[in-house]
Design a protein around this motif. Sequence first.
Motif, PDB file in Angstrom:
ATOM      1  N   ASN A 192      14.508  -1.628  -0.803  1.00 27.16           N
ATOM      2  CA  ASN A 192      13.744  -0.470  -0.328  1.00 27.16           C
ATOM      3  C   ASN A 192      14.105   0.822  -1.050  1.00 27.16           C
ATOM      4  OD1 ASN A 192      12.095  -1.825   1.555  1.00 27.16           O
ATOM      5  ND2 ASN A 192      13.785  -1.867   3.020  1.00 27.16           N
ATOM      6  N   ARG A 193      15.368   1.033  -1.345  1.00 28.81           N
ATOM      7  CA  ARG A 193      15.789   2.247  -2.049  1.00 28.81           C
ATOM      8  C   ARG A 193      15.208   2.266  -3.470  1.00 28.81           C
ATOM      9  NH1 ARG A 193      15.912   6.934  -1.814  1.00 28.81           N
ATOM     10  NH2 ARG A 193      16.701   6.642   0.261  1.00 28.81           N
ATOM     11  N   LYS A 194      15.343   1.169  -4.195  1.00 28.03           N
ATOM     12  CA  LYS A 194      14.798   1.098  -5.557  1.00 28.03           C
ATOM     13  C   LYS A 194      13.278   1.281  -5.545  1.00 28.03           C
ATOM     14  CE  LYS A 194      18.116  -2.019  -7.826  1.00 28.03           C
ATOM     15  NZ  LYS A 194      18.196  -3.336  -8.486  1.00 28.03           N
ATOM     16  N   TYR A 195      12.615   0.674  -4.567  1.00 26.74           N
ATOM     17  CA  TYR A 195      11.161   0.797  -4.455  1.00 26.74           C
ATOM     18  C   TYR A 195      10.777   2.265  -4.251  1.00 26.74           C
ATOM     19  CZ  TYR A 195       6.383   0.072  -2.810  1.00 26.74           C
ATOM     20  OH  TYR A 195       5.017   0.129  -2.666  1.00 26.74           O
ATOM     21  N   LYS A 196      11.434   2.914  -3.308  1.00 26.31           N
ATOM     22  CA  LYS A 196      11.118   4.316  -3.008  1.00 26.31           C
ATOM     23  C   LYS A 196      11.402   5.212  -4.216  1.00 26.31           C
ATOM     24  CE  LYS A 196      11.614   7.806   0.546  1.00 26.31           C
ATOM     25  NZ  LYS A 196      12.213   8.193   1.818  1.00 26.31           N
ATOM     26  N   ASP A 197      12.513   4.971  -4.890  1.00 28.36           N
ATOM     27  CA  ASP A 197      12.850   5.765  -6.078  1.00 28.36           C
ATOM     28  C   ASP A 197      11.827   5.552  -7.195  1.00 28.36           C
ATOM     29  OD1 ASP A 197      15.082   6.691  -4.748  1.00 28.36           O
ATOM     30  OD2 ASP A 197      16.509   5.431  -5.853  1.00 28.36           O
ATOM     31  N   THR A 198      11.303   4.338  -7.322  1.00 32.26           N
ATOM     32  CA  THR A 198      10.343   4.018  -8.385  1.00 32.26           C
ATOM     33  C   THR A 198       8.942   4.518  -8.068  1.00 32.26           C
ATOM     34  OG1 THR A 198      11.615   2.066  -9.026  1.00 32.26           O
ATOM     35  CG2 THR A 198       9.308   2.126  -9.719  1.00 32.26           C
ATOM     36  N   PHE A 199       8.484   4.288  -6.840  1.00 31.08           N
ATOM     37  CA  PHE A 199       7.092   4.579  -6.497  1.00 31.08           C
ATOM     38  C   PHE A 199       6.895   5.844  -5.653  1.00 31.08           C
ATOM     39  CE2 PHE A 199       7.087  -0.126  -7.100  1.00 31.08           C
ATOM     40  CZ  PHE A 199       6.290  -0.145  -8.232  1.00 31.08           C
ATOM     41  N   GLY A 200       7.993   6.431  -5.189  1.00 27.14           N
ATOM     42  CA  GLY A 200       7.884   7.688  -4.456  1.00 27.14           C
ATOM     43  C   GLY A 200       7.455   7.557  -3.013  1.00 27.14           C
ATOM     44  N   GLY A 201       7.616   6.385  -2.430  1.00 24.22           N
ATOM     45  CA  GLY A 201       7.247   6.194  -1.028  1.00 24.22           C
ATOM     46  C   GLY A 201       7.835   4.915  -0.482  1.00 24.22           C
ATOM     47  N   LYS A 202       7.675   4.731   0.821  1.00 22.38           N
ATOM     48  CA  LYS A 202       8.201   3.568   1.532  1.00 22.38           C
ATOM     49  C   LYS A 202       7.394   2.308   1.213  1.00 22.38           C
ATOM     50  CE  LYS A 202       9.301   2.154   6.227  1.00 22.38           C
ATOM     51  NZ  LYS A 202       8.379   1.448   7.089  1.00 22.38           N
ATOM     52  N   ALA A 203       8.083   1.196   1.093  1.00 18.13           N
ATOM     53  CA  ALA A 203       7.427  -0.093   0.841  1.00 18.13           C
ATOM     54  C   ALA A 203       6.742  -0.577   2.113  1.00 18.13           C
ATOM     55  CB  ALA A 203       8.457  -1.127   0.377  1.00 18.13           C
ATOM     56  N   THR A 204       5.405  -0.625   2.085  1.00 12.08           N
ATOM     57  CA  THR A 204       4.631  -1.123   3.215  1.00 12.08           C
ATOM     58  C   THR A 204       3.729  -2.244   2.712  1.00 12.08           C
ATOM     59  OG1 THR A 204       4.609   1.103   4.161  1.00 12.08           O
ATOM     60  CG2 THR A 204       3.042  -0.486   5.068  1.00 12.08           C
ATOM     61  N   MET A 205       3.982  -3.439   3.210  1.00 17.24           N
ATOM     62  CA  MET A 205       3.206  -4.613   2.778  1.00 17.24           C
ATOM     63  C   MET A 205       1.779  -4.531   3.329  1.00 17.24           C
ATOM     64  SD  MET A 205       5.404  -6.808   1.168  1.00 17.24           S
ATOM     65  CE  MET A 205       4.664  -8.404   1.298  1.00 17.24           C
ATOM     66  N   VAL A 235      -0.533  -3.306 -11.199  1.00 14.75           N
ATOM     67  CA  VAL A 235       0.375  -4.451 -11.307  1.00 14.75           C
ATOM     68  C   VAL A 235       1.655  -4.039 -12.024  1.00 14.75           C
ATOM     69  CG1 VAL A 235       0.714  -6.757 -12.288  1.00 14.75           C
ATOM     70  CG2 VAL A 235      -1.508  -6.131 -11.294  1.00 14.75           C
ATOM     71  N   TYR A 236       2.778  -4.342 -11.383  1.00 15.00           N
ATOM     72  CA  TYR A 236       4.103  -4.076 -11.935  1.00 15.00           C
ATOM     73  C   TYR A 236       4.857  -5.401 -11.990  1.00 15.00           C
ATOM     74  CZ  TYR A 236       2.889   0.716 -10.860  1.00 15.00           C
ATOM     75  OH  TYR A 236       2.243   1.937 -10.812  1.00 15.00           O
ATOM     76  N   LYS A 261       0.864  -1.180   0.000  1.00 14.09           N
ATOM     77  CA  LYS A 261       0.000   0.000   0.000  1.00 14.09           C
ATOM     78  C   LYS A 261       0.897   1.225   0.000  1.00 14.09           C
ATOM     79  CE  LYS A 261      -0.626  -0.535   4.972  1.00 14.09           C
ATOM     80  NZ  LYS A 261      -1.590  -0.768   6.027  1.00 14.09           N
ATOM     81  N   LEU A 262       0.453   2.233  -0.705  1.00 13.02           N
ATOM     82  CA  LEU A 262       1.181   3.496  -0.780  1.00 13.02           C
ATOM     83  C   LEU A 262       0.116   4.579  -0.792  1.00 13.02           C
ATOM     84  CD1 LEU A 262       3.975   4.828  -1.076  1.00 13.02           C
ATOM     85  CD2 LEU A 262       3.668   4.712  -3.544  1.00 13.02           C
ATOM     86  N   GLY A 263      -0.157   5.144   0.393  1.00 12.13           N
ATOM     87  CA  GLY A 263      -1.286   6.053   0.514  1.00 12.13           C
ATOM     88  C   GLY A 263      -2.557   5.265   0.258  1.00 12.13           C
ATOM     89  N   ASP A 264      -3.384   5.730  -0.671  1.00 11.57           N
ATOM     90  CA  ASP A 264      -4.618   5.022  -1.039  1.00 11.57           C
ATOM     91  C   ASP A 264      -4.397   3.974  -2.117  1.00 11.57           C
ATOM     92  OD1 ASP A 264      -6.075   6.541   0.745  1.00 11.57           O
ATOM     93  OD2 ASP A 264      -6.659   8.033  -0.747  1.00 11.57           O
ATOM     94  N   ARG A 265      -3.194   3.926  -2.673  1.00 10.56           N
ATOM     95  CA  ARG A 265      -2.901   3.003  -3.769  1.00 10.56           C
ATOM     96  C   ARG A 265      -2.593   1.602  -3.256  1.00 10.56           C
ATOM     97  NH1 ARG A 265       2.009   5.781  -6.696  1.00 10.56           N
ATOM     98  NH2 ARG A 265       1.765   4.072  -8.191  1.00 10.56           N
ATOM     99  N   VAL A 266      -2.952   0.606  -4.063  1.00 12.88           N
ATOM    100  CA  VAL A 266      -2.543  -0.779  -3.825  1.00 12.88           C
ATOM    101  C   VAL A 266      -1.694  -1.184  -5.022  1.00 12.88           C
ATOM    102  CG1 VAL A 266      -3.277  -3.171  -3.559  1.00 12.88           C
ATOM    103  CG2 VAL A 266      -4.582  -1.346  -2.469  1.00 12.88           C
ATOM    104  N   LEU A 267      -0.467  -1.605  -4.751  1.00 15.96           N
ATOM    105  CA  LEU A 267       0.487  -1.980  -5.784  1.00 15.96           C
ATOM    106  C   LEU A 267       0.861  -3.447  -5.625  1.00 15.96           C
ATOM    107  CD1 LEU A 267       3.083   0.900  -5.181  1.00 15.96           C
ATOM    108  CD2 LEU A 267       1.081   1.001  -6.642  1.00 15.96           C
ATOM    109  N   LEU A 268       0.859  -4.174  -6.720  1.00 13.79           N
ATOM    110  CA  LEU A 268       1.373  -5.534  -6.719  1.00 13.79           C
ATOM    111  C   LEU A 268       2.654  -5.553  -7.531  1.00 13.79           C
ATOM    112  CD1 LEU A 268      -1.802  -7.743  -7.344  1.00 13.79           C
ATOM    113  CD2 LEU A 268      -0.859  -6.936  -5.184  1.00 13.79           C
ATOM    114  N   VAL A 269       3.682  -6.131  -6.962  1.00 14.51           N
ATOM    115  CA  VAL A 269       4.946  -6.310  -7.669  1.00 14.51           C
ATOM    116  C   VAL A 269       5.155  -7.809  -7.818  1.00 14.51           C
ATOM    117  CG1 VAL A 269       7.441  -5.983  -7.597  1.00 14.51           C
ATOM    118  CG2 VAL A 269       5.932  -4.159  -6.764  1.00 14.51           C
ATOM    119  N   VAL A 270       5.235  -8.264  -9.069  1.00 13.85           N
ATOM    120  CA  VAL A 270       5.469  -9.679  -9.339  1.00 13.85           C
ATOM    121  C   VAL A 270       6.957  -9.830  -9.641  1.00 13.85           C
ATOM    122  CG1 VAL A 270       4.784 -11.695 -10.665  1.00 13.85           C
ATOM    123  CG2 VAL A 270       3.150  -9.821 -10.330  1.00 13.85           C
TER     124      VAL A 270
END
Length: 159
Positions: free
Chosen positions: A68-81, A109-110, A50-59
Amino acid sequence: MSIEKVRSYMKERGLEGRIREFDVSSATVELAALAVGVEGARIAKTLSFKLGDRVLLVVAAGDAKVDNRKYKDTFGGKATMLGHDEASERIGHAVGGVCPFALPEGVEVYLDVSMKRFETVFPAAGSDNSAIEMTLEEMERYSSNFVKWVDVCKNWQGE
Protein backbone atom coordinates in the motif's frame (compact mmCIF):
# COMPACT_ATOMS: atom_id res chain seq x y z
CA MET A 1 -17.04 -12.70 -24.63
CA SER A 2 -13.73 -11.16 -23.66
CA ILE A 3 -11.57 -14.11 -24.71
CA GLU A 4 -12.84 -13.47 -28.24
CA LYS A 5 -11.74 -9.83 -27.97
CA VAL A 6 -8.32 -10.96 -26.79
CA ARG A 7 -8.14 -13.63 -29.53
CA SER A 8 -8.88 -10.96 -32.16
CA TYR A 9 -6.38 -8.56 -30.56
CA MET A 10 -3.68 -11.26 -30.57
CA LYS A 11 -4.56 -12.34 -34.13
CA GLU A 12 -3.76 -8.79 -35.34
CA ARG A 13 -0.34 -9.27 -33.75
CA GLY A 14 0.23 -12.81 -35.02
CA LEU A 15 0.00 -14.35 -31.54
CA GLU A 16 -3.47 -15.93 -31.39
CA GLY A 17 -2.01 -19.43 -31.72
CA ARG A 18 -0.26 -19.00 -28.38
CA ILE A 19 -3.47 -18.61 -26.37
CA ARG A 20 -4.10 -21.70 -24.28
CA GLU A 21 -7.58 -22.64 -23.10
CA PHE A 22 -8.08 -25.17 -20.33
CA ASP A 23 -10.85 -27.58 -19.35
CA VAL A 24 -10.37 -26.36 -15.78
CA SER A 25 -10.51 -22.92 -14.17
CA SER A 26 -7.41 -20.74 -14.18
CA ALA A 27 -9.16 -17.89 -12.32
CA THR A 28 -6.70 -17.75 -9.41
CA VAL A 29 -2.91 -17.88 -9.32
CA GLU A 30 -3.02 -21.35 -7.78
CA LEU A 31 -5.48 -22.74 -10.34
CA ALA A 32 -3.63 -21.10 -13.24
CA ALA A 33 -0.31 -22.55 -12.07
CA LEU A 34 -1.85 -26.05 -11.99
CA ALA A 35 -3.48 -25.59 -15.41
CA VAL A 36 -0.30 -24.24 -17.03
CA GLY A 37 2.09 -26.51 -15.13
CA VAL A 38 4.39 -23.84 -13.67
CA GLU A 39 5.12 -22.35 -10.27
CA GLY A 40 2.56 -19.78 -9.14
CA ALA A 41 5.07 -16.94 -9.20
CA ARG A 42 5.21 -17.18 -13.03
CA ILE A 43 1.48 -16.47 -13.34
CA ALA A 44 1.14 -12.78 -14.27
CA LYS A 45 -1.87 -11.67 -12.27
CA THR A 46 -3.62 -8.50 -13.37
CA LEU A 47 -4.98 -6.43 -10.51
CA SER A 48 -7.55 -3.73 -11.26
CA PHE A 49 -7.76 -0.48 -9.29
CA LYS A 50 -9.66 2.77 -9.39
CA LEU A 51 -8.10 6.07 -8.44
CA GLY A 52 -10.60 8.89 -8.83
CA ASP A 53 -11.82 8.58 -12.43
CA ARG A 54 -8.77 6.55 -13.46
CA VAL A 55 -8.68 2.78 -13.94
CA LEU A 56 -5.25 1.26 -13.37
CA LEU A 57 -4.15 -2.29 -14.04
CA VAL A 58 -1.05 -3.57 -12.31
CA VAL A 59 0.34 -6.82 -13.71
CA ALA A 60 2.50 -8.57 -11.11
CA ALA A 61 4.10 -11.94 -10.41
CA GLY A 62 1.76 -14.47 -8.86
CA ASP A 63 3.54 -14.48 -5.51
CA ALA A 64 3.65 -10.67 -5.15
CA LYS A 65 1.24 -8.62 -3.06
CA VAL A 66 0.53 -4.91 -3.49
CA ASP A 67 2.40 -2.80 -0.95
CA ASN A 68 0.00 0.00 0.00
CA ARG A 69 2.80 2.47 0.77
CA LYS A 70 4.59 1.83 -2.54
CA TYR A 71 1.28 2.05 -4.41
CA LYS A 72 0.39 5.38 -2.80
CA ASP A 73 3.88 6.79 -3.41
CA THR A 74 3.73 5.71 -7.08
CA PHE A 75 0.16 6.64 -7.98
CA GLY A 76 -0.61 9.37 -5.45
CA GLY A 77 -3.61 7.71 -3.83
CA LYS A 78 -4.94 4.74 -1.89
CA ALA A 79 -5.17 1.34 -3.59
CA THR A 80 -8.87 0.59 -4.13
CA MET A 81 -9.72 -2.55 -6.08
CA LEU A 82 -12.50 -2.51 -8.64
CA GLY A 83 -15.50 -4.66 -7.70
CA HIS A 84 -16.57 -7.61 -9.89
CA ASP A 85 -19.23 -5.63 -11.77
CA GLU A 86 -17.00 -2.58 -12.14
CA ALA A 87 -14.17 -4.69 -13.56
CA SER A 88 -16.37 -6.16 -16.28
CA GLU A 89 -17.91 -2.79 -17.08
CA ARG A 90 -14.79 -0.61 -17.04
CA ILE A 91 -12.15 -3.09 -18.27
CA GLY A 92 -14.18 -5.40 -20.47
CA HIS A 93 -12.88 -8.56 -18.79
CA ALA A 94 -14.50 -10.39 -15.89
CA VAL A 95 -12.60 -11.06 -12.67
CA GLY A 96 -10.61 -14.27 -13.18
CA GLY A 97 -9.87 -13.35 -16.79
CA VAL A 98 -8.67 -9.77 -16.35
CA CYS A 99 -5.60 -9.22 -18.51
CA PRO A 100 -3.71 -6.28 -20.03
CA PHE A 101 -4.92 -6.98 -23.58
CA ALA A 102 -7.79 -5.64 -25.73
CA LEU A 103 -8.62 -2.89 -23.25
CA PRO A 104 -10.72 0.23 -23.68
CA GLU A 105 -8.93 3.56 -24.17
CA GLY A 106 -7.95 5.19 -20.90
CA VAL A 107 -7.36 1.99 -18.90
CA GLU A 108 -3.73 2.41 -17.82
CA VAL A 109 -1.46 -0.65 -17.68
CA TYR A 110 1.58 -0.86 -15.41
CA LEU A 111 3.92 -3.84 -15.22
CA ASP A 112 5.46 -4.60 -11.84
CA VAL A 113 9.16 -5.39 -11.49
CA SER A 114 8.27 -8.56 -9.54
CA MET A 115 7.98 -10.30 -12.93
CA LYS A 116 11.49 -9.35 -14.08
CA ARG A 117 13.07 -12.45 -12.54
CA PHE A 118 11.43 -14.69 -15.17
CA GLU A 119 12.12 -15.23 -18.87
CA THR A 120 8.41 -15.73 -19.53
CA VAL A 121 5.18 -15.26 -17.60
CA PHE A 122 1.58 -16.38 -18.12
CA PRO A 123 -1.14 -13.72 -17.99
CA ALA A 124 -4.80 -14.59 -18.55
CA ALA A 125 -6.21 -14.14 -22.03
CA GLY A 126 -9.64 -12.74 -21.22
CA SER A 127 -11.38 -15.69 -19.59
CA ASP A 128 -11.14 -17.66 -16.35
CA ASN A 129 -9.76 -20.69 -18.20
CA SER A 130 -7.08 -19.21 -20.47
CA ALA A 131 -3.48 -18.03 -20.49
CA ILE A 132 -0.80 -16.94 -22.93
CA GLU A 133 2.95 -17.31 -22.43
CA MET A 134 4.90 -14.10 -23.07
CA THR A 135 8.35 -12.70 -22.56
CA LEU A 136 8.61 -9.49 -20.55
CA GLU A 137 9.42 -7.58 -23.72
CA GLU A 138 6.23 -8.95 -25.29
CA MET A 139 4.24 -8.03 -22.18
CA GLU A 140 5.45 -4.46 -22.55
CA ARG A 141 4.90 -4.35 -26.32
CA TYR A 142 1.45 -5.99 -26.44
CA SER A 143 -0.21 -4.70 -23.28
CA SER A 144 -2.90 -2.20 -24.24
CA ASN A 145 -2.21 1.34 -23.01
CA PHE A 146 1.12 0.35 -21.39
CA VAL A 147 2.46 3.25 -19.32
CA LYS A 148 5.61 2.04 -17.54
CA TRP A 149 7.26 -0.46 -15.23
CA VAL A 150 6.61 0.15 -11.54
CA ASP A 151 7.70 -1.25 -8.18
CA VAL A 152 4.51 -1.44 -6.10
CA CYS A 153 4.63 -5.00 -4.72
CA LYS A 154 6.10 -6.88 -1.77
CA ASN A 155 6.58 -10.47 -0.57
CA TRP A 156 8.27 -11.70 -3.73
CA GLN A 157 11.90 -11.11 -2.68
CA GLY A 158 11.71 -12.97 0.57
CA GLU A 159 10.61 -9.75 2.31
